[in-house]
Design a protein around this motif. Structure first.
Motif, PDB file in Angstrom:
ATOM      1  N   UNK A  81       0.832  -1.211   0.000  1.00  0.00           N
ATOM      2  CA  UNK A  81       0.000   0.000   0.000  1.00  0.00           C
ATOM      3  C   UNK A  81       0.864   1.256   0.000  1.00  0.00           C
ATOM      4  N   UNK A  82       1.994   1.210   0.685  1.00  0.00           N
ATOM      5  CA  UNK A  82       2.873   2.386   0.711  1.00  0.00           C
ATOM      6  C   UNK A  82       3.476   2.654  -0.662  1.00  0.00           C
TER       7      UNK A  82
ATOM      8  N   UNK B 122      -2.471   5.763   3.322  1.00  0.00           N
ATOM      9  CA  UNK B 122      -3.813   6.053   3.799  1.00  0.00           C
ATOM     10  C   UNK B 122      -4.735   4.858   3.638  1.00  0.00           C
ATOM     11  N   UNK B 123      -5.936   4.989   4.167  1.00  0.00           N
ATOM     12  CA  UNK B 123      -6.893   3.877   4.126  1.00  0.00           C
ATOM     13  C   UNK B 123      -7.238   3.473   2.691  1.00  0.00           C
ATOM     14  N   UNK B 124      -7.314   4.459   1.789  1.00  0.00           N
ATOM     15  CA  UNK B 124      -7.711   4.137   0.414  1.00  0.00           C
ATOM     16  C   UNK B 124      -6.674   3.247  -0.264  1.00  0.00           C
ATOM     17  N   UNK B 125      -5.391   3.491  -0.023  1.00  0.00           N
ATOM     18  CA  UNK B 125      -4.350   2.666  -0.643  1.00  0.00           C
ATOM     19  C   UNK B 125      -4.301   1.279  -0.010  1.00  0.00           C
ATOM     20  N   UNK B 126      -4.536   1.200   1.292  1.00  0.00           N
ATOM     21  CA  UNK B 126      -4.588  -0.108   1.947  1.00  0.00           C
ATOM     22  C   UNK B 126      -5.759  -0.913   1.387  1.00  0.00           C
ATOM     23  N   UNK B 127      -6.911  -0.253   1.270  1.00  0.00           N
ATOM     24  CA  UNK B 127      -8.087  -0.925   0.713  1.00  0.00           C
ATOM     25  C   UNK B 127      -7.820  -1.393  -0.707  1.00  0.00           C
ATOM     26  N   UNK B 128      -7.058  -0.605  -1.473  1.00  0.00           N
ATOM     27  CA  UNK B 128      -6.778  -0.955  -2.873  1.00  0.00           C
ATOM     28  C   UNK B 128      -5.959  -2.237  -2.979  1.00  0.00           C
ATOM     29  N   UNK B 129      -4.943  -2.400  -2.148  1.00  0.00           N
ATOM     30  CA  UNK B 129      -4.109  -3.606  -2.252  1.00  0.00           C
ATOM     31  C   UNK B 129      -4.815  -4.824  -1.659  1.00  0.00           C
TER      32      UNK B 129
END
Length: 312
Positions: free
Chosen positions: A182-183, A260-267
């Motif tokens: 995510x990072x 952020x939460x959106x990138x974590x959710x994306x992966x």
């Protein structure tokens, strides 16, 4: 009878003292942890809000038994001792805000917190990827360690909620892998609509054994996430370390920023696509390709755009 008159006279005088006047101007006071009523009165008198004796009398004879709460308070013009007492007992402190943007590396979170003079104490650089980007309220005199703990607790909570809803498509086997990937997604695109697409590209690369070849992973071991400020050197592209995804297959050993939460959710729920490549298209977004031939054509378009801009 005389005693009764004296008592009434004293009570009237006390009421006049307690109710006379109010704060002559707006002012801000900081009430430390464990402050007594007497000490709070001294702080208020030093600030010019009300006299210490008026505040103590109001507390002793008319105040509730509720404790005074620590924090930073705004005393407004005209507020009397009783109003101020109720304010200090309410805990309605001034809320200061520290904002952590998505993708900020921990060294820069540390810089931001250490630069905030209203906070107290020293802290080590937080573990990379342990901070949830967001806006956080704090009060003057609060410790930096307490603020970091709130940020990390927020990340723990957010990750647990997102992990529970993860898709079978995700390449992440655990929290470290999820936050790490995510990072990278966070650093590669700032376009909200692209996060799941980019996550899909990296998921496809991991599945086929291709190198991720993410430029931000080259920079991280050099600057710990701060801007490089120059072009990446050829020697840095080929450098072998625990982060450089140009020189290794698979994920780095850990995150390169705080996603952020959106990138974590994306992966954790990547877009199911067949893309293996992407390159910038000049407007903040990217062009995606399934084959190397398509990608090379997109790269040439990007080079032409940069030539047209005079960047090459």
């Amino acid at each position: 009878m005389i005693r009764k008159r004296l008592f009434v006279t004293a009570l009237i005088a006390l009421l006049l003292t307690a109710c006379s006047g109010g704060a002559p101007r707006d002012t801000v006071v900081v009430i430390p942890q464990g402050t007594s009523v007497a000490k709070a009165g001294e702080i208020l008198e030093e600030s010019g809000a009300v006299s210490a004796s008026s505040f103590r009398n109001q507390a002793r004879f008319f105040g509730s038994s509720a404790p005074i709460k620590p924090g930073e308070y705004k005393i407004e013009e005209g507020m009397g001792a009783g109003d101020i007492l109720r304010l200090l007992q309410s805990g309605k402190t001034i809320q200061r805000i520290v904002m952590i943007p998505q993708g900020m590396p921990s060294i820069m979170v540390w810089d931001r917190l250490m630069a905030e003079k209203r906070l107290t104490g020293t802290i080590p650089v937080p573990a990379e990827g342990s901070i949830l980007p967001d806006s956080y309220a704090f009060t003057t005199g609060e410790s930096r360690a307490a603020v970091v703990k709130r940020m990390q607790t927020a990340m723990d909570k957010a990750f647990a909620e997102l992990w529970a809803k993860r898709s079978p498509r995700t390449a992440a086997k655990d929290r470290n892998e999820a936050i790490t990937l995510a990072s990278i997604v966070e650093k590669e695109t700032s376009v909200a609509g692209e996060r799941r697409i980019v996550a899909g590209v990296y998921t496809n690369r991991l599945a086929t054994g291709m190198r991720l070849q993410a430029d931000p992973t080259i920079i991280y071991p050099i600057t710990k996430g701060k801007p490089l400020g120059r072009r990446i050197l050829r020697s840095e592209i080929t450098a072998v370390n625990d982060y450089n995804t140009y020189a290794m297959i698979g994920l780095p050993k850990g995150p390169i920023a705080n996603p952020g939460k959106a990138s974590i959710a994306a992966v954790l729920d990547p877009q199911p696509n067949e893309y293996l490549y992407f390159v910038a298209k000049g407007d903040g977004g990217h062009m995606f390709a399934r084959t190397l031939a398509e990608h090379n054509a997109n790269v040439q378009k990007w080079y032409q755009l940069r030539r047209d801009r005079g960047e090459m």
